[in-house]
Design a protein around this motif. Structure first.
Motif, PDB file in Angstrom:
ATOM      1  N   ALA A  97       0.839  -1.254   0.230  1.00 29.21           N
ATOM      2  CA  ALA A  97      -0.130   0.098   0.174  1.00 29.21           C
ATOM      3  C   ALA A  97       0.885   1.062   0.022  1.00 29.21           C
ATOM      4  N   LYS A  98       1.901   1.225   0.907  1.00 25.25           N
ATOM      5  CA  LYS A  98       3.043   2.191   0.797  1.00 25.25           C
ATOM      6  C   LYS A  98       4.295   1.687   0.453  1.00 25.25           C
ATOM      7  N   PHE A  99       4.939   2.013  -0.291  1.00 28.33           N
ATOM      8  CA  PHE A  99       6.394   1.690  -0.489  1.00 28.33           C
ATOM      9  C   PHE A  99       7.263   3.087  -0.544  1.00 28.33           C
ATOM     10  N   GLU A 100       8.167   3.379   0.422  1.00 26.92           N
ATOM     11  CA  GLU A 100       8.585   4.581   0.341  1.00 26.92           C
ATOM     12  C   GLU A 100      10.341   4.283   0.474  1.00 26.92           C
ATOM     13  N   ILE A 101      11.061   4.824  -0.336  1.00 31.32           N
ATOM     14  CA  ILE A 101      12.535   4.924   0.017  1.00 31.32           C
ATOM     15  C   ILE A 101      13.025   6.331  -0.090  1.00 31.32           C
ATOM     16  N   ASP A 102      13.820   6.350   1.147  1.00 27.86           N
ATOM     17  CA  ASP A 102      14.373   7.794   1.476  1.00 27.86           C
ATOM     18  C   ASP A 102      15.670   7.625   0.670  1.00 27.86           C
ATOM     19  N   MET A 103      15.938   8.347  -0.349  1.00 24.85           N
ATOM     20  CA  MET A 103      17.049   8.572  -1.115  1.00 24.85           C
ATOM     21  C   MET A 103      18.132   9.091  -0.391  1.00 24.85           C
ATOM     22  N   ALA A 104      17.900   9.958   0.195  1.00 30.04           N
ATOM     23  CA  ALA A 104      18.878  10.818   1.158  1.00 30.04           C
ATOM     24  C   ALA A 104      19.736   9.751   1.931  1.00 30.04           C
ATOM     25  N   ARG A 105      19.058   8.770   2.370  1.00 27.21           N
ATOM     26  CA  ARG A 105      19.706   7.933   3.337  1.00 27.21           C
ATOM     27  C   ARG A 105      20.433   6.821   2.586  1.00 27.21           C
ATOM     28  N   CYS A 106      19.899   6.513   1.736  1.00 26.20           N
ATOM     29  CA  CYS A 106      20.420   5.342   0.585  1.00 26.20           C
ATOM     30  C   CYS A 106      21.976   5.123   0.581  1.00 26.20           C
ATOM     31  N   LEU A 107      22.482   4.248   0.626  1.00 23.51           N
ATOM     32  CA  LEU A 107      24.074   4.124   0.143  1.00 23.51           C
ATOM     33  C   LEU A 107      24.255   3.582  -1.038  1.00 23.51           C
ATOM     34  N   PHE A 108      22.991   2.898  -1.907  1.00 18.98           N
ATOM     35  CA  PHE A 108      23.125   2.357  -3.139  1.00 18.98           C
ATOM     36  C   PHE A 108      24.173   0.966  -3.313  1.00 18.98           C
ATOM     37  N   CYS A 109      23.576   0.299  -1.905  1.00 15.09           N
ATOM     38  CA  CYS A 109      24.674  -0.949  -1.846  1.00 15.09           C
ATOM     39  C   CYS A 109      23.909  -2.099  -2.975  1.00 15.09           C
ATOM     40  N   GLY A 110      22.659  -2.069  -3.096  1.00 13.28           N
ATOM     41  CA  GLY A 110      21.893  -2.731  -3.905  1.00 13.28           C
ATOM     42  C   GLY A 110      21.516  -4.208  -3.274  1.00 13.28           C
ATOM     43  N   LEU A 111      21.693  -4.006  -1.871  1.00 14.29           N
ATOM     44  CA  LEU A 111      21.331  -5.310  -1.213  1.00 14.29           C
ATOM     45  C   LEU A 111      19.747  -5.520  -1.302  1.00 14.29           C
ATOM     46  N   CYS A 112      19.030  -4.336  -1.180  1.00 16.45           N
ATOM     47  CA  CYS A 112      17.289  -4.707  -1.335  1.00 16.45           C
ATOM     48  C   CYS A 112      17.276  -5.459  -2.843  1.00 16.45           C
ATOM     49  N   GLU A 113      17.917  -5.034  -3.877  1.00 16.71           N
ATOM     50  CA  GLU A 113      17.663  -5.651  -5.105  1.00 16.71           C
ATOM     51  C   GLU A 113      18.171  -7.207  -4.790  1.00 16.71           C
ATOM     52  N   ASP A 114      19.275  -7.716  -4.318  1.00 20.56           N
ATOM     53  CA  ASP A 114      19.482  -8.719  -4.250  1.00 20.56           C
ATOM     54  C   ASP A 114      18.503  -9.732  -3.303  1.00 20.56           C
ATOM     55  N   ALA A 115      18.019  -8.998  -2.193  1.00 18.32           N
ATOM     56  CA  ALA A 115      17.175  -9.497  -1.395  1.00 18.32           C
ATOM     57  C   ALA A 115      15.680 -10.001  -1.895  1.00 18.32           C
ATOM     58  N   CYS A 116      15.293  -9.273  -2.630  1.00 21.31           N
ATOM     59  CA  CYS A 116      13.918  -9.404  -3.143  1.00 21.31           C
ATOM     60  C   CYS A 116      13.528 -10.629  -3.694  1.00 21.31           C
ATOM     61  N   PRO A 117      12.656 -11.446  -3.235  1.00 19.56           N
ATOM     62  CA  PRO A 117      12.301 -12.788  -3.645  1.00 19.56           C
ATOM     63  C   PRO A 117      11.291 -12.704  -4.971  1.00 19.56           C
ATOM     64  N   ALA A 118      10.667 -11.535  -5.122  1.00 16.52           N
ATOM     65  CA  ALA A 118       9.828 -11.349  -6.300  1.00 16.52           C
ATOM     66  C   ALA A 118      10.647 -10.775  -7.322  1.00 16.52           C
ATOM     67  N   ASP A 119      11.816 -10.248  -7.327  1.00 17.70           N
ATOM     68  CA  ASP A 119      12.589  -9.646  -8.361  1.00 17.70           C
ATOM     69  C   ASP A 119      11.750  -8.291  -8.894  1.00 17.70           C
ATOM     70  N   ALA A 120      11.338  -7.636  -7.919  1.00 18.92           N
ATOM     71  CA  ALA A 120      10.455  -6.481  -8.101  1.00 18.92           C
ATOM     72  C   ALA A 120      11.288  -5.198  -7.944  1.00 18.92           C
ATOM     73  N   ILE A 121      12.339  -5.160  -7.084  1.00 16.54           N
ATOM     74  CA  ILE A 121      12.952  -3.871  -6.980  1.00 16.54           C
ATOM     75  C   ILE A 121      14.632  -4.121  -7.550  1.00 16.54           C
ATOM     76  N   ALA A 122      14.923  -2.770  -8.151  1.00 13.32           N
ATOM     77  CA  ALA A 122      16.271  -2.994  -8.529  1.00 13.32           C
ATOM     78  C   ALA A 122      16.644  -1.687  -8.706  1.00 13.32           C
ATOM     79  N   LEU A 123      17.970  -1.325  -8.890  1.00 13.63           N
ATOM     80  CA  LEU A 123      18.612   0.138  -8.882  1.00 13.63           C
ATOM     81  C   LEU A 123      18.812   0.400 -10.420  1.00 13.63           C
ATOM     82  N   GLY A 124      18.335   1.286 -10.826  1.00  4.11           N
ATOM     83  CA  GLY A 124      18.635   1.630 -12.168  1.00  4.11           C
ATOM     84  C   GLY A 124      19.486   2.412 -12.776  1.00  4.11           C
ATOM     85  N   GLN A 125      19.423   3.282 -13.843  1.00  4.80           N
ATOM     86  CA  GLN A 125      20.400   4.099 -14.496  1.00  4.80           C
ATOM     87  C   GLN A 125      20.478   5.673 -14.056  1.00  4.80           C
TER      88      GLN A 125
END
Ligand code: SF4
Ligand code: SF4
Lengths: 328, 188
Positions: free
Chosen positions: B98-126
């Motif tokens: 219902a709500k999906f928020e990412i605080d880009m100010a805190r993100c360090l662009f490690c890509g762990l969220c992309e690796d962890a996602c079981p549904a291949d739903a999130i990724a870091l783009g260009q």
């Protein structure tokens, strides 16, 4: 009437000289940053104006509008005096410098120098020696360890390099039989002094590098180990004074090299206007200064002293003796 | 300067400062070599590699539905705690955010969220140009994330670009593939 015209002419020349010397650092900083950039495979300033040409203007405005900070523990009087003491001598020196013989404007012969002193060379060295006070006072008054260290180094450096510098030009004086810069240039009409005095030029130029506080002898500033050396605590317009003074001294050493060793406004092969020849030669030396700056590392302090006393001084003395013997 | 002749021990080289002259010649050569400056943002711009980790984006499946199953694994693994997911059950009975928020100010662009996602739903783009004057604007919601550009397909080049400051600050380019930046590096 004659007197009024003469006085007016002198006043005009002095004003012109001051204006040129005050404004010349602007393009020079641009040139220096461009050279630095290209030597390091960068582009240098590119965004203000065409190829960054207006960058110095922007920097100037920035310096003028910046807070003029005086440290709490500083000796306020000396602190304010120092930039002026550093700025004035390089300007005063140019009074004795000839830029050419004369040009005719509206039927009048106008000489391209403010005064033709018969002891011009002596005057130049005497006045430029005063500049060291600006550096010493500036470093001392700021009450900061970096500034004091910087000015202590400068003090020792200036004193030990002024001696070989003075000796180096004696060969030139012997050749020209005169201390007037005008006569020295006239004496080089056929053959430039560099042919007879290569060692003298070498000593003079190295000492000049040290005198102008340029790399490889910029120990007074040594941004790597002393913050900014003697002007660490200066900001705004006072800092700009030191900058202008540094460029004026650099210009002075270039001009003196040209006048004393490279024939002044005497050209070779290509017939160009004498003034143009002079400007081109000076520009070459200014470029050389900048080229050196972005090529060489800084000497260590003890190496600096060793070069000054153990290499340059004996070399310049030997040069005088050999010139004298050859003369006899 | 590994190929410089070894002049140590030859007094002629020492007396005439051969090594200083070598240094001057080298810097003089550099002075007239091509500059490697990428003139971003005025004239040029870099296209990221396909492996580049830029701004996140959320993916959709074939039916156009959001892929995310709101398992919150990305929020758990994130070292900066910058993802916030609140699940709900949609009409088909699927668990979705219902709500999906990412605080880009805190993100360090490690890509762990992309690796962890079981549904291949999130990724870091260009996308890498999303600076902002307020850190509040850097909190990006679900719908914005669905619209973000995905991974680069080509990339790794420098293209001609133009700085457009009429409305927003944009660095526009129309070229899909540029030159290799490394070609200007001078190797001696
Ligand atoms: S890239 Fe790393 S820091 Fe950023 S949201 Fe994902 S897990 Fe968190
Ligand atoms: S993006 Fe992936 S890991 Fe994160 S909540 Fe959705 S499905 Fe789970």
């Amino acid at each position: 009437m004659e007197l009024v015209v003469a006085l007016g002419l002198i006043a005009f020349k002095v004003a012109l000289l001051i204006a040129i010397l005050l404004l010349l650092p602007l393009p020079l900083t641009w040139v220096e940053r461009k050279i630095a950039g290209h030597i390091q495979q960068r582009m240098g300033p590119m965004r203000v104006g065409w190829h960054g040409l207006l960058q110095p203007v922007a920097d100037g405005i920035k310096l003028l509008t910046k807070e003029d900070h005086i440290p709490a523990e500083a000796d306020r009087f000396l602190f304010k005096l120092a930039p002026i003491l550093a700025l004035a001598p390089p300007f005063v020196v140019f009074v004795a410098i000839p830029f050419g013989e004369s040009i005719s404007v509206l039927g009048h012969e106008i000489t391209l120098y403010v005064s033709n002193m018969n002891v011009a060379l002596l005057f130049v060295f005497a006045v430029i020696g005063i500049e060291v006070y600006g550096v010493i006072f500036g470093g001392w008054a700021a009450n900061s360890k970096y500034a004091v260290l910087g000015s202590l180094r400068t003090c020792a450096q200036m004193i030990s390099y002024e001696i070989p510098m003075g000796f180096a030009v004696i060969g030139v004086v012997m050749l020209a039989q005169s201390m007037s810069l005008l006569d020295i240039v006239r004496a080089q009409a056929d053959v430039w002094n560099i042919v007879y005095q290569p060692v003298g030029f070498f000593v003079f130029f190295v000492a000049g590098l040290a005198e102008a506080q340029r790399i490889p002898f910029d120990l007074a500033e040594a941004e790597g180990d002393l913050g900014a050396g003697f002007h660490t605590e200066y900001s705004g317009i006072r800092f700009a004074f030191f900058m202008v003074s540094e460029y004026a001294v650099m210009l002075l050493v270039s001009v003196l090299s040209v006048i004393l060793f490279f024939g002044g406004w005497n050209g070779v092969l290509i017939p160009l206007p004498p003034l143009l020849w002079f400007v081109l030669k000076v520009a070459f030396f200014v470029y050389l200064f900048m080229w050196f700056r972005f090529t060489f590392p800084r000497y260590r302090y003890d190496q600096l002293m060793a070069i000054g006393w153990k290499v340059l001084l004996p070399l310049s003395l030997a040069n005088i003796i050999i010139t004298g013997v050859a003369f006899l | 300067m590994s190929h410089a002749p070894d002049r140590s021990g030859t007094w002629i080289g020492w007396a005439f400062f051969a090594d200083l002259a070598d240094g001057l010649a080298l810097t003089f050569g550099y002075m007239f070599s091509r500059s490697v400056t990428m003139q971003y943002p005025d004239k040029e711009k870099w296209l990221p590699y396909s492996r580049y980790r830029g701004h996140h984006f959320l993916k959709r499946d074939e039916e156009g539905e959001i892929k995310c199953v709101a398992c919150e694994l990305c929020a758990r693994i994130c070292p900066c705690y910058c993802i916030e997911v609140i699940p709900y059950e949609d009409e088909k009975g699927n668990r979705r955010p219902a709500k999906f928020e990412i605080d880009m100010a805190r993100c360090l662009f490690c890509g762990l969220c992309e690796d962890a996602c079981p549904a291949d739903a999130i990724a870091l783009g260009q996308q890498y140009e999303f600076s902002s004057f307020s850190s509040r604007d850097l909190v990006v919601g679900r719908d914005d994330l669905l619209d973000k550009p995905g991974k680069a397909t080509t990339g790794g080049g420098v293209v001609a670009a133009r700085l457009n400051t009429e409305q927003d600050v944009l660095v526009e380019t129309s070229e899909p593939q540029g030159y290799d930046w490394w070609r200007n590096i001078r190797r001696t």
